[in-house]
Design a protein around this motif. Structure first.
Motif, mmCIF file in Angstrom:
data_model
loop_
_atom_site.group_PDB
_atom_site.id
_atom_site.type_symbol
_atom_site.label_atom_id
_atom_site.label_comp_id
_atom_site.label_asym_id
_atom_site.label_seq_id
_atom_site.Cartn_x
_atom_site.Cartn_y
_atom_site.Cartn_z
ATOM 1 N N ALA A 1 0.851 -1.211 0.000
ATOM 2 C CA ALA A 1 0.000 0.000 0.000
ATOM 3 C C ALA A 1 0.884 1.258 0.000
ATOM 4 N N PRO A 2 0.559 2.241 -0.852
ATOM 5 C CA PRO A 2 1.414 3.442 -0.964
ATOM 6 C C PRO A 2 1.557 4.235 0.333
ATOM 7 N N ILE A 3 0.650 4.045 1.287
ATOM 8 C CA ILE A 3 0.752 4.771 2.569
ATOM 9 C C ILE A 3 2.070 4.461 3.263
ATOM 10 N N PHE A 4 2.618 3.245 3.004
ATOM 11 C CA PHE A 4 3.883 2.870 3.647
ATOM 12 C C PHE A 4 5.056 3.702 3.108
ATOM 13 N N ASN A 5 4.859 4.384 1.967
ATOM 14 C CA ASN A 5 5.944 5.236 1.444
ATOM 15 C C ASN A 5 6.046 6.562 2.186
ATOM 16 N N VAL A 6 4.993 6.942 2.886
ATOM 17 C CA VAL A 6 5.054 8.247 3.575
ATOM 18 C C VAL A 6 5.096 8.109 5.099
ATOM 19 N N CYS A 7 4.904 6.886 5.611
ATOM 20 C CA CYS A 7 4.829 6.763 7.082
ATOM 21 C C CYS A 7 6.215 6.578 7.693
ATOM 22 N N LYS A 8 6.309 6.921 8.982
ATOM 23 C CA LYS A 8 7.568 6.699 9.696
ATOM 24 C C LYS A 8 7.579 5.274 10.252
ATOM 25 N N PHE A 9 6.417 4.839 10.772
ATOM 26 C CA PHE A 9 6.297 3.479 11.291
ATOM 27 C C PHE A 9 5.126 2.800 10.581
ATOM 28 N N GLY A 10 5.316 1.572 10.154
ATOM 29 C CA GLY A 10 4.245 0.860 9.467
ATOM 30 C C GLY A 10 3.958 -0.482 10.120
ATOM 31 N N ILE A 11 2.689 -0.830 10.228
ATOM 32 C CA ILE A 11 2.312 -2.150 10.757
ATOM 33 C C ILE A 11 1.519 -2.860 9.665
ATOM 34 N N VAL A 12 2.025 -3.999 9.201
ATOM 35 C CA VAL A 12 1.299 -4.771 8.193
ATOM 36 C C VAL A 12 0.404 -5.762 8.929
ATOM 37 N N GLY A 13 -0.903 -5.584 8.771
ATOM 38 C CA GLY A 13 -1.826 -6.489 9.459
ATOM 39 C C GLY A 13 -3.246 -5.970 9.399
ATOM 40 N N ASP A 14 -4.133 -6.739 10.027
ATOM 41 C CA ASP A 14 -5.562 -6.430 10.015
ATOM 42 C C ASP A 14 -5.870 -5.410 11.123
ATOM 43 N N ALA A 15 -6.390 -4.242 10.727
ATOM 44 C CA ALA A 15 -6.649 -3.173 11.708
ATOM 45 C C ALA A 15 -7.615 -3.639 12.799
ATOM 46 N N SER A 16 -8.567 -4.495 12.448
ATOM 47 C CA SER A 16 -9.565 -4.894 13.449
ATOM 48 C C SER A 16 -8.943 -5.766 14.542
ATOM 49 N N GLN A 17 -7.778 -6.355 14.255
ATOM 50 C CA GLN A 17 -7.102 -7.143 15.299
ATOM 51 C C GLN A 17 -6.037 -6.319 16.020
ATOM 52 N N ILE A 18 -5.413 -5.394 15.279
ATOM 53 C CA ILE A 18 -4.303 -4.619 15.869
ATOM 54 C C ILE A 18 -4.830 -3.527 16.809
ATOM 55 N N LEU A 19 -5.902 -2.850 16.391
ATOM 56 C CA LEU A 19 -6.375 -1.700 17.182
ATOM 57 C C LEU A 19 -6.763 -2.059 18.615
ATOM 58 N N PRO A 20 -7.517 -3.151 18.855
ATOM 59 C CA PRO A 20 -7.862 -3.458 20.261
ATOM 60 C C PRO A 20 -6.621 -3.645 21.132
ATOM 61 N N LYS A 21 -5.552 -4.249 20.541
ATOM 62 C CA LYS A 21 -4.325 -4.458 21.330
ATOM 63 C C LYS A 21 -3.653 -3.118 21.648
ATOM 64 N N VAL A 22 -3.657 -2.216 20.648
ATOM 65 C CA VAL A 22 -3.038 -0.895 20.865
ATOM 66 C C VAL A 22 -3.812 -0.149 21.960
ATOM 67 N N ILE A 23 -5.155 -0.202 21.876
ATOM 68 C CA ILE A 23 -5.973 0.516 22.868
ATOM 69 C C ILE A 23 -5.702 -0.044 24.273
ATOM 70 N N GLU A 24 -5.598 -1.374 24.353
ATOM 71 C CA GLU A 24 -5.336 -2.014 25.653
ATOM 72 C C GLU A 24 -3.998 -1.533 26.231
ATOM 73 N N GLU A 25 -2.982 -1.482 25.367
ATOM 74 C CA GLU A 25 -1.654 -1.049 25.838
ATOM 75 C C GLU A 25 -1.674 0.416 26.266
ATOM 76 N N VAL A 26 -2.360 1.253 25.466
ATOM 77 C CA VAL A 26 -2.407 2.687 25.786
ATOM 78 C C VAL A 26 -3.134 2.893 27.114
ATOM 79 N N LYS A 27 -4.184 2.113 27.348
ATOM 80 C CA LYS A 27 -4.946 2.241 28.600
ATOM 81 C C LYS A 27 -4.086 1.868 29.800
ATOM 82 N N LYS A 28 -3.191 0.879 29.605
ATOM 83 C CA LYS A 28 -2.313 0.451 30.704
ATOM 84 C C LYS A 28 -1.298 1.533 31.065
#
Ligand code: FAD
Length: 341
Positions: A313-340
């Motif tokens: 995906a071309p978005i990876f050409n402009v980002c500083k950090f990229g995560i390749v994966g399914d957003a519906s699985q990654i986002l809950p984990k990120v939210i959990e970590e941020v809450k901690k």
């Protein structure tokens, strides 16, 4: 109405209308004003004219030092209790009064709800043109203002001139011009103008105010953190997750045009060429492919993080950090970590 051809040599000075906003009970200058002052300084230097800020609203003295530091030579201050809240008729009448008295060659307004409401009324009243939503401004060899803006749905960039009339007036989108402190410690001359409000002319009375804390373009274009979603977020439930993360980080939710077109979020959330231009400290793009029309609205962000299941995906050409994966699985984990944390 037929425009009146003015004696253009009588008009001098670049003016910026500084919008005043209330933030948690405190009045302050909306940051886009400083972007316009920085650009205005460049135009004024090219023309060899003064740069002036116009501040309408009560008790704004505290903001004058900052206005001076962004390059204003003069500040016209219209300061009376009746101007405390934005009122179309009162503000338009104050602007017209000042323009007729001092005859500036250029007047710039922010392309915000207030700027978009005020500027056409002033333009119609004094019979001059107005170029809305500019993304570029310069002065040509004939000393006319070149006003650049997207046209035909963003398919071309048009250069618009209003050479026979003064002042030349434009609204400018927030976040497209860079702001820069040009005169640290400088004190601009303050000219207090007492312009009485004609109670009959002010047709709208503010009875009550409700300040929406979360929604709308106004919040998006000043947010320091934006969590943005595209077609890959799949539905409005996916956007609820983005909103949770944005809330945790004190940010706002943005979207691609595809997400808006699919009805996941309202149009005010659209980032990009035909939406809002943003410049946050952190921009997280989830399920957004990175089409050029989206990128132009967010590539000024300090740090871009992309989440996309397609590694090409071309978005990876402009980002500083990229995560390749399914957003519906990654986002809950990120939210959990941020809450901690
Ligand atoms: P898509 O291009 O469909 O991309 C979806 C992405 O999601 C894909 O990369 C896919 O790999 C990824 N994905 C799918 N499922 C998942 C998952 N489960 N997890 C993670 N990733 C997933 N667009 C704007 O955004 N703003 C504008 O202002 C704008 N103005 C325009 C003006 C004009 C004149 C034109 C012609 C177009 C404009 N567009 C604008 C549209 C633009 O060209 C793109 O069509 C749009 O940005 C695509 O949005 P998208 O990335 O969300 O969708």
């Amino acid at each position: 109405q037929t425009a009146v051809k003015a004696d253009i040599t009588a008009y001098k000075g670049v003016w910026v209308f500084m919008e005043v906003i209330e933030d948690k009970g405190v009045c302050k200058i909306r940051p886009v004003g400083y972007e316009l002052l920085t650009k205005g300084r460049e135009l004024a230097n090219t023309l060899g004219e003064e740069l002036c800020a116009v501040v309408i609203g009560s008790d704004m003295q505290s903001g004058f030092a900052e206005i001076s530091s962004y390059g204003a030579d003069k500040i016209y201050s219209v300061n009376a209790p009746g101007y405390k809240d934005y009122n179309t008729d009162a503000y338009a009448s104050a602007m017209i009064n000042l323009i007729n008295k001092y005859k500036p060659s250029i007047v710039l307004y922010p392309s915000t709800f207030i700027g978009r409401d005020l500027s056409p009324r002033v333009a119609a009243e004094i019979h001059v043109g107005l170029t809305a939503d500019c993304t570029g401004l310069s002065v040509n060899a004939d000393r006319n203002l070149v006003q650049t803006r997207p046209a035909f749905g963003g398919n071309i960039m048009a250069d618009i001139l209003t050479p026979n009339h003064r002042p030349q007036m434009a609204t400018v989108r927030p976040n497209v011009m860079k702001k820069e402190i040009l005169k640290p410690g400088f004190s601009a001359a303050v000219i207090e103008e007492s312009i009485a409000i004609n109670p009959k002319a002010a047709r709208v009375k503010i009875l009550n105010k409700h300040i929406d804390d979360v929604h709308g373009m106004e919040k998006l274009d000043e947010a320091e953190v934006i969590i943005s979603g595209g077609r890959g977020v799949k539905d409005s439930n996916g956007f609820t997750m983005l909103k949770d993360l944005a809330n945790e980080l004190g940010g706002a939710v943005g979207a691609s045009r595809a997400a808006v077109d699919m009805g996941f979020v309202p149009k005010e959330k659209q980032v990009g060429q035909s939406g809002v231009t943003v410049r946050p400290k952190l921009y997280v793009a989830c399920g957004i492919s990175g089409a050029v029309q989206h990128i132009v609205g967010m590539d000024g962000s300090d740090t871009i993080i992309a989440v996309n299941k397609d590694p090409r995906a071309p978005i990876f050409n402009v980002c500083k950090f990229g995560i390749v994966g399914d957003a519906s699985q990654i986002l809950p984990k990120v939210i959990e970590e941020v809450k901690k944390s």
